[in-house]
Enzyme design. Structure first.
Site, PDB file in Angstrom:
ATOM      1  N   GLU A   1       0.858  -1.187   0.000  1.00 40.72           N
ATOM      2  CA  GLU A   1       0.000   0.000   0.000  1.00 40.72           C
ATOM      3  C   GLU A   1       0.893   1.236   0.000  1.00 40.72           C
ATOM      4  O   GLU A   1       1.465   1.608   1.026  1.00 40.72           O
ATOM      5  CB  GLU A   1      -0.912   0.017   1.224  1.00 40.72           C
ATOM      6  CG  GLU A   1      -1.792   1.260   1.294  1.00 40.72           C
ATOM      7  CD  GLU A   1      -2.485   1.459   2.637  1.00 40.72           C
ATOM      8  OE1 GLU A   1      -2.990   2.567   2.871  1.00 40.72           O
ATOM      9  OE2 GLU A   1      -2.519   0.508   3.438  1.00 40.72           O
TER      10      GLU A   1
ATOM     11  N   ARG B   1       0.695  10.162   1.067  1.00 40.11           N
ATOM     12  CA  ARG B   1       1.073  11.081   2.140  1.00 40.11           C
ATOM     13  C   ARG B   1       2.257  11.961   1.742  1.00 40.11           C
ATOM     14  O   ARG B   1       2.544  12.948   2.412  1.00 40.11           O
ATOM     15  CB  ARG B   1       1.410  10.299   3.418  1.00 40.11           C
ATOM     16  CG  ARG B   1       0.219   9.533   3.985  1.00 40.11           C
ATOM     17  CD  ARG B   1       0.594   8.761   5.223  1.00 40.11           C
ATOM     18  NE  ARG B   1      -0.537   7.952   5.694  1.00 40.11           N
ATOM     19  CZ  ARG B   1      -0.510   7.202   6.784  1.00 40.11           C
ATOM     20  NH1 ARG B   1       0.587   7.149   7.522  1.00 40.11           N
ATOM     21  NH2 ARG B   1      -1.583   6.498   7.146  1.00 40.11           N
TER      22      ARG B   1
ATOM     23  N   THR C   1      -4.289   6.298   1.394  1.00 44.01           N
ATOM     24  CA  THR C   1      -4.512   7.710   1.738  1.00 44.01           C
ATOM     25  C   THR C   1      -5.063   8.491   0.537  1.00 44.01           C
ATOM     26  O   THR C   1      -4.679   9.630   0.284  1.00 44.01           O
ATOM     27  CB  THR C   1      -3.221   8.380   2.283  1.00 44.01           C
ATOM     28  OG1 THR C   1      -2.482   7.444   3.070  1.00 44.01           O
ATOM     29  CG2 THR C   1      -3.584   9.570   3.176  1.00 44.01           C
TER      30      THR C   1
ATOM     31  N   LYS D   1     -11.586  -1.037   5.278  1.00 47.41           N
ATOM     32  CA  LYS D   1     -10.484  -0.708   6.167  1.00 47.41           C
ATOM     33  C   LYS D   1     -11.099  -0.109   7.434  1.00 47.41           C
ATOM     34  O   LYS D   1     -12.012   0.715   7.351  1.00 47.41           O
ATOM     35  CB  LYS D   1      -9.569   0.315   5.497  1.00 47.41           C
ATOM     36  CG  LYS D   1      -8.508   0.926   6.400  1.00 47.41           C
ATOM     37  CD  LYS D   1      -7.709   1.968   5.636  1.00 47.41           C
ATOM     38  CE  LYS D   1      -6.699   2.646   6.541  1.00 47.41           C
ATOM     39  NZ  LYS D   1      -5.793   3.537   5.785  1.00 47.41           N
TER      40      LYS D   1
END
Length: 215
Positions: free
Chosen positions: A49, A53, A77, A137
């Site tokens: 993943e 960010r 994200t 998630k």
């Protein structure tokens, strides 16, 4: 309302089945992307993943998809449809969001890159459920109730499974994975910043291998 297809659910289930541990990867320096991901895969990790960010996320997804075809490479994200389109174009094989909006849930229904939506409440889960999502998630896991919360979700939603992320470490990962409705666990302990900064790739491979052995 569009409904999630079996194809999308099958793809997300395949990602969660490929590795019980999902490293949360934030690329601080572009040149670290390939050796870091290679070190994780060498340690037995099969799902990567790569988060948005930092500014290097999208390019890293493109690079790793080409260089490490044996791994599932996705984007984390993702917080907007614009970002979703970017990572889709970059070749992301799945998309993970920290939270949900109706627009992102709807976009994920028809996207080429299947969505694992982030939720922390029953209300958010119900929003995704209405679109056909059954895999989520759970974030931020520890501060949102942790294991007791996930257990509680299984009562009204026995067909929902989770990939909890946020505050989980090597010692607690196995406790989460012992739950019937948890298929994988995400964490940043697999990618310690000091080891990455020093280029200690063998150490990261050892952490990945040992973390999997603990489960």
């Amino acid at each position: 309302m569009n409904q999630l297809s079996d194809y999308h659910r099958d793809r997300v289930q395949a990602v969660l089945a490929a590795s019980p541990l999902v490293p949360v990867i934030a690329i601080q320096n572009a040149e670290d992307a390939l050796p870091l991901c290679r070190a994780l895969v060498d340690g037995g990790i099969r799902v990567l993943e790569i988060t948005l960010r930092t500014e290097h996320g999208v390019r890293a997804i493109e690079q790793i998809r080409k260089a490490i075809p044996e791994a599932w490479v996705g984007a984390g994200t993702v917080t907007s449809i614009a970002q979703y389109r970017q990572v889709e174009s970059a070749g992301a094989q799945f998309v993970i969001t920290p939270g949900v909006t109706e627009a992102i849930l709807e976009f994920g229904v028809t996207s080429e890159a299947p969505l694992l939506p982030g939720i922390s409440t029953v209300s958010e889960l119900m929003m995704g459920y209405a679109f056909g999502y059954r895999e989520f998630k759970f974030f931020p896991a520890e501060v949102s109730g942790g294991i007791p919360a996930i257990k509680a979700f299984s009562g009204p939603f026995p067909d929902v499974t989770f990939c909890p992320t946020g505050g989980i470490n090597r010692k607690t990962a196995a406790d989460y994975l012992a739950l019937k409705n948890v298929k994988a666990v995400g964490g940043s302990w697999l990618t310690p910043a000091d080891a990455i900064a020093a280029g200690r790739w063998g150490e990261i491979t050892d952490i990945a291998r040992a973390s999997l052995a603990d489960l």
